[in-house]
Design an enzyme around this catalytic site. Structure first.
Site, mmCIF file in Angstrom:
data_model
loop_
_atom_site.group_PDB
_atom_site.id
_atom_site.type_symbol
_atom_site.label_atom_id
_atom_site.label_comp_id
_atom_site.label_asym_id
_atom_site.label_seq_id
_atom_site.Cartn_x
_atom_site.Cartn_y
_atom_site.Cartn_z
ATOM 1 N N TRP A 106 0.805 -1.255 -0.074
ATOM 2 C CA TRP A 106 -0.022 0.070 0.142
ATOM 3 C C TRP A 106 0.868 1.184 0.106
ATOM 4 O O TRP A 106 2.156 1.160 0.720
ATOM 5 C CB TRP A 106 -0.991 0.157 1.307
ATOM 6 C CG TRP A 106 -1.654 1.569 1.273
ATOM 7 C CD1 TRP A 106 -2.943 1.788 0.715
ATOM 8 C CD2 TRP A 106 -1.127 2.639 2.093
ATOM 9 N NE1 TRP A 106 -2.990 3.122 0.698
ATOM 10 C CE2 TRP A 106 -2.072 3.508 1.831
ATOM 11 C CE3 TRP A 106 -0.163 2.837 3.044
ATOM 12 C CZ2 TRP A 106 -2.274 4.839 2.278
ATOM 13 C CZ3 TRP A 106 -0.064 4.125 3.534
ATOM 14 C CH2 TRP A 106 -1.223 5.053 3.329
ATOM 15 N N ASP A 151 -9.320 -2.943 1.739
ATOM 16 C CA ASP A 151 -9.506 -2.453 3.051
ATOM 17 C C ASP A 151 -11.023 -1.591 3.313
ATOM 18 O O ASP A 151 -11.143 -0.665 2.380
ATOM 19 C CB ASP A 151 -8.532 -1.245 3.236
ATOM 20 C CG ASP A 151 -8.364 -0.808 4.800
ATOM 21 O OD1 ASP A 151 -9.183 -0.275 5.350
ATOM 22 O OD2 ASP A 151 -7.233 -0.995 5.256
ATOM 23 N N HIS A 208 -11.097 2.003 2.997
ATOM 24 C CA HIS A 208 -10.603 2.738 1.937
ATOM 25 C C HIS A 208 -11.727 3.048 0.862
ATOM 26 O O HIS A 208 -11.266 3.396 -0.371
ATOM 27 C CB HIS A 208 -9.542 1.932 1.489
ATOM 28 C CG HIS A 208 -8.357 1.951 2.337
ATOM 29 N ND1 HIS A 208 -7.185 1.532 1.752
ATOM 30 C CD2 HIS A 208 -8.073 2.458 3.450
ATOM 31 C CE1 HIS A 208 -6.147 1.469 2.577
ATOM 32 N NE2 HIS A 208 -6.898 2.140 3.687
ATOM 33 N N HIS A 246 -8.678 -6.233 4.493
ATOM 34 C CA HIS A 246 -8.042 -5.754 5.782
ATOM 35 C C HIS A 246 -9.275 -5.040 6.175
ATOM 36 O O HIS A 246 -10.020 -4.011 5.669
ATOM 37 C CB HIS A 246 -6.968 -4.457 5.594
ATOM 38 C CG HIS A 246 -5.644 -5.029 5.491
ATOM 39 N ND1 HIS A 246 -4.592 -4.083 5.271
ATOM 40 C CD2 HIS A 246 -5.046 -6.228 5.615
ATOM 41 C CE1 HIS A 246 -3.422 -4.692 5.197
ATOM 42 N NE2 HIS A 246 -3.858 -6.266 5.360
ATOM 43 N N ASP A 287 -11.433 7.210 6.920
ATOM 44 C CA ASP A 287 -10.873 5.942 7.034
ATOM 45 C C ASP A 287 -10.012 6.133 8.523
ATOM 46 O O ASP A 287 -8.893 6.412 8.628
ATOM 47 C CB ASP A 287 -9.691 5.860 6.068
ATOM 48 C CG ASP A 287 -8.747 4.611 6.188
ATOM 49 O OD1 ASP A 287 -9.264 3.629 6.637
ATOM 50 O OD2 ASP A 287 -7.690 4.619 5.755
ATOM 51 N N ASP A 292 -10.026 3.809 11.094
ATOM 52 C CA ASP A 292 -9.514 2.498 11.601
ATOM 53 C C ASP A 292 -9.978 2.326 13.022
ATOM 54 O O ASP A 292 -9.036 1.939 13.930
ATOM 55 C CB ASP A 292 -7.927 2.245 11.269
ATOM 56 C CG ASP A 292 -7.829 2.424 9.904
ATOM 57 O OD1 ASP A 292 -8.334 1.386 9.189
ATOM 58 O OD2 ASP A 292 -6.970 3.013 9.424
#
Length: 417
Positions: free
Chosen positions: A184, A258, A261, A285, A293, A295
């Site tokens: 990435w 992801d 994303h 992911h 994003d 997380d």
């Protein structure tokens, strides 16, 4: 009522719909989740000259007790793994190399810098996955790496990615299970670009050079990860979903999705069935985006359940490589791993306990009334009793009792750092 008695009652309820619960548990315990090491130390890594986070990555919070050494990080991972049912994998970034006090640039990293990780993985019967680290570095300070107009900078990152693939090959060979090495990059522009094509041409050329290096594909699996936008690349990201999907299909590489994303109105679960028609495998992911994003720690929300359902009902457990990617420094970091990973496994179990074949047939028959009714009713079926029994059978704490182990570990170990 005992766990076993509750389980038997739940099993009877599910078996009415043709769900073999015992078989589901046998399948579930063989599904590995790749647990990301960087939750444990806020993506700091162990480089001699540590860099501030960059590439649109940020970790918020100052909860005490984060890991500051490889030994501490491995200890924390062991504690989390002891609270999570099943046998899993650990996902490393290049910045977690151990160089014995010597400064080693990222393009010079070798398998020997990860020998301690391999030894530890063997002792704990774990697979390892890997990622080159193309952020938090002076050669990525302007937000460009493999698409950089400066050939010297591109060459540095190309060599870093080649070195990373060889480290992944080493992991796979030593551990007897292929390593997923995922690339990435943060490349993009904050404002509207005047040329979108040229950076993408450079990225394609860089990837071609990286993958031209001879690496044994039985030991190392290559993946490339897309992104819609990031902090500092709000208007344009070079490695978009369309770019990497096209590159992966043409070059027989895995496309990694992801869940943070994409646009907030997009769902990754909806992409899986479409992509599996054209790709033998894909990688995930799993995180929890909140507005961007960000997380967050994975919770058992609707999208996580739908993600698991798409994998299970399409018989894709052997085709989708599931990894996690979140980082929260506002709570106990070992608890974050435990919560997120247990939730990913819960979602898979929930999907396995759904009468997927029957629901598919209802759709084929146009019986949308019964389909919707059953989907909703199964949300309150005794799934929890099966999960509790599974945890007990696998030798990990049942329900919230795992919190007691976290509190003791925090008090005895983490707060003394």
């Amino acid at each position: 009522m005992s766990l076993k008695e509750s389980y038997e009652i739940a099993k009877t309820a599910y078996e009415k719909w043709g769900v073999n619960v015992d078989d589901a548990l046998e399948i579930l315990k063989k599904v590995p989740i790749s647990i990301h090491c960087w939750q444990g130390d806020d993506i700091s890594g162990f480089e001699i000259d540590q860099h501030e986070l960059s590439g649109g990555i940020d970790v918020t919070g100052n909860y005490p007790g984060k890991a500051t050494t490889p030994e501490e990080l491995r200890s924390d991972l062991e504690k989390a793994l002891s609270l999570i049912p099943g046998k899993h994998r650990v996902n490393l970034h290049a910045i977690y190399a151990e160089t014995n006090g010597e400064k080693v640039e990222r393009d010079k990293l070798e398998p020997k810098h990860f020998e301690n990780w391999v030894k530890w993985a063997k002792e704990n019967k774990l697979g390892l996955d890997f990622n080159p680290t193309l952020f938090s570095h002076e050669k990525a300070a302007d937000g460009l790496t493999l698409s950089h107009p400066d050939e010297e900078i591109r060459e540095f990152w190309i060599n870093h990615c080649i070195a990373s693939r060889k480290i992944g090959e080493y992991f796979g060979r030593e551990l007897g299970t292929p390593c997923l090495t995922n690339i990435w990059i943060p490349d993009g522009y904050k404002d509207v670009p005047s040329d979108r094509l040229t950076p993408r041409k450079r990225l394609k050329e860089s990837l071609d050079q990286i993958f031209a290096a001879d690496v044994n594909e039985s030991h190392n699996i290559d993946a490339i990860e897309s992104k819609l936008f990031g902090i500092g690349s709000e208007s344009y990201v070079v490695g978009s979903h369309e770019f990497y999907l096209g590159y992966a299909l043409r070059n027989n590489k895995l496309c990694l999705l992801d869940t943070g994303h994409f646009h907030p109105t997009e769902t990754v679960s909806n992409k899986i069935s479409a992509m599996l028609l054209y790709s033998d495998k894909l990688a995930l992911h799993v995180s929890r985006p909140v507005r961007w994003d960000s997380d967050h720690v994975v919770t058992l929300d609707d999208e996580l359940r739908e993600l698991a359902l798409e994998i299970v009902r399409n018989d894709a457990l052997d085709q989708v490589m599931i990894g996690l990617d979140f980082f929260d420094a506002s709570i106990n970091r070992v608890a974050a791993w435990t919560i997120g990973t247990r939730n990913m496994i819960k979602a898979l179990l929930y999907a396995m306990l759904t009468p997927n074949d029957y629901l598919k047939q209802l759709q084929e028959d146009g019986n949308f009334t019964e389909r919707l009714a059953l989907i909703e009713e199964f949300k309150t079926y005794p799934f929890g009793a099966v999960w509790d029994y599974y945890c007990d059978k696998m030798g990990v704490p049942v329900k919230e009792t795992w919190l007691d182990a976290i509190k003791s570990y925090e008090e005895d170990v983490m707060l003394n750092r």
